[in-house]
Design a protein around this motif. Structure first.
Motif, PDB file in Angstrom:
ATOM      1  N   GLN A  23       0.987  -1.059   0.296  1.00 30.65           N
ATOM      2  CA  GLN A  23      -0.319  -0.117  -0.386  1.00 30.65           C
ATOM      3  C   GLN A  23       0.941   1.320  -0.037  1.00 30.65           C
ATOM      4  N   SER A  24       1.894   1.099   0.837  1.00 31.13           N
ATOM      5  CA  SER A  24       2.688   2.386   1.098  1.00 31.13           C
ATOM      6  C   SER A  24       3.237   2.936  -0.335  1.00 31.13           C
ATOM      7  N   SER A  25       3.629   1.832  -1.326  1.00 25.57           N
ATOM      8  CA  SER A  25       4.184   2.008  -3.126  1.00 25.57           C
ATOM      9  C   SER A  25       2.665   2.505  -3.313  1.00 25.57           C
ATOM     10  N   VAL A  26       2.026   1.633  -3.290  1.00 29.84           N
ATOM     11  CA  VAL A  26       0.732   2.241  -4.093  1.00 29.84           C
ATOM     12  C   VAL A  26      -0.066   3.662  -4.069  1.00 29.84           C
ATOM     13  N   ALA A  27       0.618   4.056  -3.034  1.00 30.39           N
ATOM     14  CA  ALA A  27       0.682   5.521  -2.479  1.00 30.39           C
ATOM     15  C   ALA A  27       1.459   6.758  -2.608  1.00 30.39           C
ATOM     16  N   ALA A  28       2.381   5.901  -3.447  1.00 33.50           N
ATOM     17  CA  ALA A  28       3.617   7.147  -3.704  1.00 33.50           C
ATOM     18  C   ALA A  28       4.182   6.911  -4.925  1.00 33.50           C
ATOM     19  N   LEU A  29       3.569   5.759  -5.481  1.00 35.21           N
ATOM     20  CA  LEU A  29       3.131   5.997  -7.148  1.00 35.21           C
ATOM     21  C   LEU A  29       2.008   6.650  -7.539  1.00 35.21           C
ATOM     22  N   SER A  30       0.954   6.369  -6.637  1.00 36.94           N
ATOM     23  CA  SER A  30      -0.422   7.575  -7.458  1.00 36.94           C
ATOM     24  C   SER A  30       0.135   8.524  -6.772  1.00 36.94           C
ATOM     25  N   GLN A  31       0.908   9.296  -6.373  1.00 35.60           N
ATOM     26  CA  GLN A  31       1.135  10.436  -5.775  1.00 35.60           C
ATOM     27  C   GLN A  31       0.472  11.882  -6.895  1.00 35.60           C
ATOM     28  N   HIS A  32       0.411  11.268  -7.769  1.00 36.90           N
ATOM     29  CA  HIS A  32       0.487  12.399  -8.671  1.00 36.90           C
ATOM     30  C   HIS A  32      -0.795  12.408 -10.052  1.00 36.90           C
ATOM     31  N   LEU A  33      -1.811  11.465  -9.085  1.00 40.61           N
ATOM     32  CA  LEU A  33      -3.054  10.873 -10.060  1.00 40.61           C
ATOM     33  C   LEU A  33      -3.993  11.678  -9.294  1.00 40.61           C
ATOM     34  N   ASP A  34      -5.189  11.819 -10.003  1.00 41.11           N
ATOM     35  CA  ASP A  34      -5.991  12.607  -9.509  1.00 41.11           C
ATOM     36  C   ASP A  34      -6.452  11.861  -8.736  1.00 41.11           C
ATOM     37  N   LYS A  35      -7.710  12.647  -7.333  1.00 44.76           N
ATOM     38  CA  LYS A  35      -7.107  11.825  -6.328  1.00 44.76           C
ATOM     39  C   LYS A  35      -8.489  10.781  -5.933  1.00 44.76           C
ATOM     40  N   THR A  36      -9.741  10.633  -6.828  1.00 47.42           N
ATOM     41  CA  THR A  36     -10.771   9.069  -7.349  1.00 47.42           C
ATOM     42  C   THR A  36      -9.510   8.208  -7.082  1.00 47.42           C
TER      43      THR A  36
ATOM     44  N   LEU B  10      -7.158   2.818  -5.947  1.00 41.62           N
ATOM     45  CA  LEU B  10      -5.501   2.176  -6.004  1.00 41.62           C
ATOM     46  C   LEU B  10      -5.686   1.332  -4.928  1.00 41.62           C
ATOM     47  N   LEU B  11      -5.738   2.447  -3.867  1.00 42.55           N
ATOM     48  CA  LEU B  11      -5.405   2.487  -2.156  1.00 42.55           C
ATOM     49  C   LEU B  11      -6.933   1.415  -1.551  1.00 42.55           C
ATOM     50  N   HIS B  12      -7.842   1.145  -2.248  1.00 39.52           N
ATOM     51  CA  HIS B  12      -8.676   0.152  -2.182  1.00 39.52           C
ATOM     52  C   HIS B  12      -8.456  -0.971  -1.743  1.00 39.52           C
ATOM     53  N   LEU B  13      -7.651  -0.790  -3.936  1.00 33.87           N
ATOM     54  CA  LEU B  13      -7.595  -2.430  -4.103  1.00 33.87           C
ATOM     55  C   LEU B  13      -7.216  -3.315  -3.436  1.00 33.87           C
ATOM     56  N   THR B  14      -6.009  -3.053  -2.635  1.00 34.89           N
ATOM     57  CA  THR B  14      -5.048  -3.410  -1.896  1.00 34.89           C
ATOM     58  C   THR B  14      -5.620  -4.568  -0.703  1.00 34.89           C
ATOM     59  N   GLU B  15      -6.594  -3.676   0.037  1.00 31.84           N
ATOM     60  CA  GLU B  15      -7.294  -3.879   0.934  1.00 31.84           C
ATOM     61  C   GLU B  15      -8.105  -5.240   0.668  1.00 31.84           C
ATOM     62  N   LEU B  16      -9.596  -5.248  -0.749  1.00 31.37           N
ATOM     63  CA  LEU B  16     -10.538  -5.688  -0.799  1.00 31.37           C
ATOM     64  C   LEU B  16     -10.234  -6.907  -1.737  1.00 31.37           C
ATOM     65  N   ASN B  17     -10.091  -7.823  -0.704  1.00 34.51           N
ATOM     66  CA  ASN B  17      -9.824  -9.329  -0.808  1.00 34.51           C
ATOM     67  C   ASN B  17     -11.052  -9.781   0.560  1.00 34.51           C
ATOM     68  N   GLY B  18     -11.169 -11.251   0.221  1.00 39.18           N
ATOM     69  CA  GLY B  18     -12.362 -11.374   1.041  1.00 39.18           C
ATOM     70  C   GLY B  18     -13.402 -12.318   0.745  1.00 39.18           C
ATOM     71  N   ASP B  19     -14.205 -12.303   1.219  1.00 35.66           N
ATOM     72  CA  ASP B  19     -15.753 -13.709   0.796  1.00 35.66           C
ATOM     73  C   ASP B  19     -16.872 -12.187  -0.002  1.00 35.66           C
ATOM     74  N   LYS B  20     -17.813 -13.212  -0.205  1.00 35.00           N
ATOM     75  CA  LYS B  20     -18.482 -11.812  -1.122  1.00 35.00           C
ATOM     76  C   LYS B  20     -18.635 -10.650  -1.022  1.00 35.00           C
ATOM     77  N   SER B  21     -18.691 -10.260   0.857  1.00 35.83           N
ATOM     78  CA  SER B  21     -18.889  -9.307   1.351  1.00 35.83           C
ATOM     79  C   SER B  21     -17.834  -8.059   0.428  1.00 35.83           C
ATOM     80  N   ILE B  22     -16.648  -8.351   0.230  1.00 34.24           N
ATOM     81  CA  ILE B  22     -15.905  -7.268  -0.675  1.00 34.24           C
ATOM     82  C   ILE B  22     -16.504  -6.727  -1.418  1.00 34.24           C
TER      83      ILE B  22
ATOM     84  N   ARG C 221      -6.374   7.731  -7.543  1.00 34.95           N
ATOM     85  CA  ARG C 221      -5.078   7.056  -6.440  1.00 34.95           C
ATOM     86  C   ARG C 221      -5.969   6.640  -4.844  1.00 34.95           C
ATOM     87  N   GLU C 222      -7.585   7.174  -5.004  1.00 35.85           N
ATOM     88  CA  GLU C 222      -7.316   6.145  -3.514  1.00 35.85           C
ATOM     89  C   GLU C 222      -8.290   4.685  -4.107  1.00 35.85           C
TER      90      GLU C 222
END
Length: 386
Positions: free
Chosen positions: A192-205, A210-222, A207-208
């Motif tokens: 997540q830290s690398s994603v944050a650093a690499l996307s810092q110059h992208l638009d806010k939507t 891409l950061l969410h993608l690192t956490e979106l793993n699990g069962d169907k509720s994801i 960037r956020e």
């Protein structure tokens, strides 16, 4: 030099294991057949352009290359049969409707990989061409589950993702190719830290998201969570809806399902849903698959396509050790009735080994647990006393 030594990660398969692998190969091909998948046998060698078309740099590195002595052109020993099946569908069969193909054969890779850590996997696969909807993805996934269950593997787990979620974010933000590769690598490791650093110059939507993608793993509720935190674009809505359909369709098949939206295996090759099959007792995926709609274009006709493949040698590594097929021992005898009896047993699928004249056989080495004995005017099978 010891002439009997094989290259590293190249090994013989001995009789008991070879017999089991061949039995399972036949079981799977028969399963594919009754589901309408036609068997094809692509060549071991092809020109490099055909072997790696549309599948990216990784397959190029995995391919052994040789020079054709007839033409001087560079050829490769196939490292993956999927592009070959796509070529057959697009260029040779040229069907206008849906085509279902399956294959089984050895492939050769420059470095060991997979469950068996071998450079010579035995690849089996099934591919469906000509249908762009999620229904064909589901058909392929169900076929894979049935195939693994037919082999004797239970407690199956399927993990899903969709490459268009990441792809649509990259396209919308017009991310440069180099940055795209770096973001891809960071997401694969969920850094997540690398994603944050690499996307810092992208638009806010973006960037956020891409950061969410690192956490979106699990069962169907994801998937429900993803609908709330990812951009409400048509591409992302369609991708999440497809994944939800898959989850519902696989209910009742004795398999658990999870989602990992940062999993982008084969990102430059796949074009939709991607998946991997896992099971208890295996350290890595048993099979990989997904949608790859653009590969056929290089062969003259872009066709919607989805499929899976597995390494049968790898899959059997976690099964119980193979036991030899036991045989019936027959004496060296010219009696015509003995020949009739042996032929009858063999016709029923029994293994019968007849002794050669002047040679005393070792019944343990021959895996014989029964023998033919003549009594009551006929030949009869009796157990061998140990």
């Amino acid at each position: 030099m010891r002439n009997w030594l094989l290259p590293e990660y190249i090994e013989d398969v001995l009789p008991a294991e070879a017999a089991r692998i061949e039995t399972l190969r036949r079981t799977l091909l028969d399963l594919f057949k009754v589901h309408g998948y036609q068997y094809v046998i692509p060549p071991m060698l092809e020109y490099m352009e055909s072997l790696i078309t549309g599948v990216g740099h990784d397959l190029d590195l995995a391919t052994f290359k040789v020079v054709d002595q007839l033409t001087g052109r560079l050829m490769g020993v196939r490292a993956d049969m999927t592009p070959q099946a796509a070529r057959i569908d697009a260029h040779l069969l040229n069907h206008q409707g849906i085509t279902r193909l399956c294959y089984a054969g050895s492939v050769l890779r420059t470095k060991p990989d997979g469950l068996a850590q071998t450079r010579e996997p035995l690849q089996l696969g099934a591919e469906l061409y000509g249908h762009a909807g999620v229904a064909s993805d589901i058909e392929i996934q169900r076929l894979l589950i049935r195939a693994l269950q037919a082999i004797g593997i239970d407690q199956l787990h399927m993990d899903f993702s969709h490459v268009n979620i990441f792809g649509s974010l990259i396209e919308a933000s017009q991310v440069a190719s180099q940055l795209e590769q770096e973001l891809y690598a960071a997401l694969q490791s969920k850094d997540q830290s690398s994603v944050a650093a690499l996307s810092q110059h992208l638009d806010k939507t973006t960037r956020e998201a891409l950061l969410h993608l690192t956490e979106l793993n699990g069962d169907k509720s994801i998937l429900t969570k993803a609908e709330k935190v990812l951009p409400n674009t048509a591409a992302i809505k369609e991708a999440l809806a497809s994944l939800s359909q898959v989850s519902t369709a696989l209910e009742g098949l004795d398999v658990t399902v999870s989602f990992d939206l940062s999993e982008l295996r084969g990102y430059h090759y796949h074009s939709g849903i991607v998946f991997a099959a896992y099971a208890q007792g295996y350290k890595g995926p048993l099979a990989l698959g997904g949608r790859y709609d653009e590969v056929g274009q290089a062969f003259g006709r872009a066709r919607s396509a989805t499929g899976f493949s597995l390494d049968l040698r790898g899959v059997v590594t976690a099964l119980q050790p193979a036991k030899p097929n036991m045989a019936i021992f027959a004496p060296a005898n010219d009696d015509a009735s003995l020949s009739v009896k042996i032929d009858s047993l063999r016709a029923d699928g029994q293994i019968v080994i007849q002794e050669l004249s002047g040679f005393e056989s070792n019944l343990d080495e021959l895996n014989c647990d029964r023998k033919l004995v003549h009594y009551n005017s006929g030949w009869h099978v009796v157990a061998i006393d140990k």
